[in-house]
Scaffold this active site. Structure first.
Site, mmCIF file in Angstrom:
data_model
loop_
_atom_site.group_PDB
_atom_site.id
_atom_site.type_symbol
_atom_site.label_atom_id
_atom_site.label_comp_id
_atom_site.label_asym_id
_atom_site.label_seq_id
_atom_site.Cartn_x
_atom_site.Cartn_y
_atom_site.Cartn_z
ATOM 1 N N HIS A 103 -9.835 1.689 0.398
ATOM 2 C CA HIS A 103 -9.723 0.539 1.313
ATOM 3 C C HIS A 103 -10.836 0.576 2.366
ATOM 4 C CE1 HIS A 103 -7.792 -2.693 3.524
ATOM 5 N NE2 HIS A 103 -6.816 -2.746 2.641
ATOM 6 N N GLU A 130 -11.688 -4.039 -3.095
ATOM 7 C CA GLU A 130 -10.727 -3.036 -3.558
ATOM 8 C C GLU A 130 -10.459 -3.248 -5.044
ATOM 9 O OE1 GLU A 130 -7.279 -3.312 -0.740
ATOM 10 O OE2 GLU A 130 -8.650 -4.741 0.208
ATOM 11 N N HIS A 145 0.809 -1.230 0.000
ATOM 12 C CA HIS A 145 0.000 0.000 0.000
ATOM 13 C C HIS A 145 0.841 1.278 0.000
ATOM 14 C CE1 HIS A 145 -3.506 -2.386 0.190
ATOM 15 N NE2 HIS A 145 -3.574 -2.564 1.495
#
Length: 346
Positions: free
Chosen positions: A178, A311, A108
């Site tokens: 997210h 996602e 991420h």
């Protein structure tokens, strides 16, 4: 929706940056709340079949919750969402080294990804636009990237998200939101009474560290076949891993500009959420690592399987797997990612 966006203070970071909250409402008593820290979805309030409103996203009441350590609740993840193997990749003959912040892999965007910055923000008609300029070399990535995320709430109860980005050098990019959802309400203990459908004939298997192996396998005959809709309580604890549950990328069967890729249903409340996107994949995560230690909104304790994420994305570690859809953005190009979450009431 014009005239139905309000703006309020949401606190100040330790560095002295003001954070704003934007509140969007439609004609059906649906409310979307966004904060400029991480371009985050802080709340989505949706009526049930009897008109009772509940917040269906996990998160925090105050900025302190988002400043502290948490599993990316509601944020925009980037520069590259999901994992990059061993925190390394090569592009145009040059090797780049990134932080390994998830076991042996990069996750991420690194130690301080897009989720941990205050984005510039503005109200533009019936939308809220967030902008962040990521410096060349930030977290080890090449190129100065200008990213924009625009949110809109429609009277069809659709949370519409448009992502755009440009770069000064070739770079991988993979932005996603997210948000953790629980259609019964964020404070409900599990998602076991949810029915999840993912319109994907194939998925990308992972290793013990949740990294894609490079294989693209059929879901037929596996625990990852969610094409017909599966009640989570009947399946999720059977999915193997360090913590039982789903954390896989699904390859959308027919990618398109506004393709329906997933549906979540909560029969008891009558709430249904449909996910559409122009991306080739969607990561389904069932919050297997939540352990009740986070104090969420209203003091809620978020335990394992208290929420789920859908996602939308390019396949994980695409930069190191050339047979996956490409995540590379080059100067002169514009990255464009569209996703919507539509709430069907009753």
């Amino acid at each position: 929706m014009s005239g139905k966006i309000s703006v309020e203070d949401f606190g100040t970071t330790p560095e002295g940056q003001a954070v704003q909250r934007f509140v969007l409402r439609n004609n059906n008593n649906v409310c979307l709340k966004l904060i400029s820290y991480g371009a985050t979805i802080q709340a989505i309030e949706v009526p049930d079949k009897d008109g009772k409103v509940a917040d269906v996203t996990l998160g925090f009441d105050t900025l302190d919750g988002y400043l502290g350590k948490h599993p990316y609740m509601g944020v925009v993840a980037g520069r590259v969402a999901n994992r990059i193997a061993k925190g390394t990749f090569s592009l145009d003959g040059q090797e780049y080294k990134l932080a390994c912040n998830n076991g042996p892999n990069h996750l991420h965007g690194g130690l301080k990804g897009f989720s941990h910055y205050v984005w510039d923000s503005s109200v533009e008609g019936d939308s809220v636009k967030f902008t962040y300029v990521s410096a060349d070399g930030e977290e080890g990535y090449p190129g100065e990237v200008t990213a924009q995320v625009t949110y809109k709430l429609t009277n069809d109860n659709e949370v519409d998200i448009q992502y755009q980005a440009t770069t000064t050098k070739a770079t991988p990019i993979n932005l996603t939101n997210h948000a953790y959802f629980n259609l019964a309400g964020h404070s409900e203990p599990t998602i076991y009474d949810h029915i999840i459908t993912i319109i994907a004939d194939k998925y990308t298997p992972t290793d013990d560290d949740a990294l894609t192996t490079g294989e693209i396998g059929p879901v037929e005959g596996t625990l990852w076949d969610l094409r017909e809709g599966v009640r989570m309580g009947d399946r999720v604890n059977s999915v193997p891993g360090k913590a039982p549950g789903y954390d896989q990328n699904f390859c959308i069967t027919q990618p398109g500009d506004n393709q329906l890729c997933a549906r979540a249903q909560h029969p008891a409340s009558g709430r249904t959420m449909e996910v559409r996107t122009n991306q080739p994949g969607v990561q389904f995560y069932t919050a297997s690592y939540l352990d009740g230690t986070l104090a969420g909104k209203g003091g809620a304790k978020y335990n394992k399987h208290a929420g789920f994420c859908l996602e939308t994305q390019v396949y994980p570690d695409a930069i190191n797997k050339p047979h996956f859809p490409s995540s590379v953005l080059r100067p002169g190009e514009t990255y464009h990612h569209h996703t919507s979450y539509k709430f069907v009431l009753g």
